[in-house]
Scaffold this motif. Structure first.
Motif, PDB file in Angstrom:
ATOM      1  N   LEU A   1      -5.324  -3.264  -6.311  1.00  0.00           N
ATOM      2  CA  LEU A   1      -6.393  -2.738  -5.478  1.00  0.00           C
ATOM      3  C   LEU A   1      -6.422  -1.240  -5.709  1.00  0.00           C
TER       4      LEU A   1
ATOM      5  N   HIS B   1       0.808  -1.212   0.000  1.00  0.00           N
ATOM      6  CA  HIS B   1       0.000   0.000   0.000  1.00  0.00           C
ATOM      7  C   HIS B   1       0.850   1.274   0.000  1.00  0.00           C
TER       8      HIS B   1
ATOM      9  N   THR C   1     -15.167   7.448  -1.556  1.00  0.00           N
ATOM     10  CA  THR C   1     -14.993   6.821  -2.863  1.00  0.00           C
ATOM     11  C   THR C   1     -14.181   7.756  -3.749  1.00  0.00           C
TER      12      THR C   1
ATOM     13  N   ASP D   1      -7.840   2.338  -4.615  1.00  0.00           N
ATOM     14  CA  ASP D   1      -8.356   2.985  -3.417  1.00  0.00           C
ATOM     15  C   ASP D   1      -8.418   4.485  -3.655  1.00  0.00           C
TER      16      ASP D   1
ATOM     17  N   SER E   1     -11.820  -0.689  -3.982  1.00  0.00           N
ATOM     18  CA  SER E   1     -11.842  -0.312  -2.583  1.00  0.00           C
ATOM     19  C   SER E   1     -12.143   1.178  -2.498  1.00  0.00           C
TER      20      SER E   1
ATOM     21  N   VAL F   1     -14.179  -6.900  -4.361  1.00  0.00           N
ATOM     22  CA  VAL F   1     -14.303  -5.632  -3.640  1.00  0.00           C
ATOM     23  C   VAL F   1     -13.648  -5.800  -2.275  1.00  0.00           C
ATOM     24  N   ASP F   2     -13.179  -4.686  -1.743  1.00  0.00           N
ATOM     25  CA  ASP F   2     -12.543  -4.657  -0.434  1.00  0.00           C
ATOM     26  C   ASP F   2     -13.316  -3.657   0.412  1.00  0.00           C
ATOM     27  N   VAL F   3     -13.942  -4.143   1.476  1.00  0.00           N
ATOM     28  CA  VAL F   3     -14.661  -3.247   2.377  1.00  0.00           C
ATOM     29  C   VAL F   3     -13.909  -3.173   3.690  1.00  0.00           C
ATOM     30  N   ASN F   4     -13.904  -1.998   4.256  1.00  0.00           N
ATOM     31  CA  ASN F   4     -13.239  -1.809   5.537  1.00  0.00           C
ATOM     32  C   ASN F   4     -14.026  -0.769   6.325  1.00  0.00           C
TER      33      ASN F   4
END
Length: 182
Positions: free
Chosen positions: A112, A73, A127, A114, A145, A165-168
């Motif tokens: 990914l 990241h 978003t 973001d 994400s 999808v990546d949810v946090n």
């Protein structure tokens, strides 16, 4: 924690991410991650999230915890990525002027995407403009994400057509505290 991980698995998650970046409010100690992996017992994949970390540390943590993927990241280079011993998910933070061409030099397992925020490396709860990547033609899987929640995730899937999808933050009541209902 283990209870949150079990809830995620029961709700259909295919992977659980552990943030090993100690400046994140979602940071998790290696010992806790190892306990969660043991408690989940192989039902999903495990992803270690690192930011500009030394390779030796990544490899040691991956082995100790039992990670399946490494999510980078930070500002890791192509050369750096080639030295990582597990499949890589390379993160790109999407700003209004993002050049999708820079992704094409990376040979990784997945990207990914973001939200860019100059003050945060992730977990913004916001978003990004999905149209920026609308013309992205790439064979590497995309994980969407950035501020995904029950209110917008279907739109994100329909507009971006990601592989995952990546949810946090969208499933939290507070940073690092998951909300079972969400």
């Amino acid at each position: 924690n283990l209870e949150d991980a079990q809830t995620a698995v029961n709700c259909g998650a295919s992977a659980i991410g552990f943030i090993f970046y100690n400046k994140s409010p979602r940071y998790i100690p290696v010992k806790t991650a190892r306990e969660i992996v043991a408690g989940i017992n192989g039902k999903v994949s495990f992803v270690g999230v690192f930011v500009d970390e030394m390779l030796d540390i990544i490899h040691d943590v991956a082995e100790e915890v039992g990670l399946n993927f490494i999510q980078l990241h930070g500002n890791e280079s192509v050369e750096y990525c080639h030295k990582v011993q597990l499949p890589i998910i390379k993160v790109f933070r999407i700003a209004p002027n993002f050049d999708v061409g820079k992704m094409k030099i990376f040979d990784v397992h997945a990207f990914l995407l973001d939200t860019y925020n100059k003050d945060k490396l992730g977990g913004t709860g916001e978003t990004f403009n999905w149209n920026i990547i609308g013309d992205l033609h790439i064979d590497i899987p995309i994980i969407l994400s950035g501020g995904l929640s029950v209110n917008n995730i279907k739109n994100g899937i329909n507009e971006v057509c990601p592989s995952a999808v990546d949810v946090n933050s969208g499933v939290e009541s507070n940073p690092g505290v998951k909300d079972k209902k969400k």
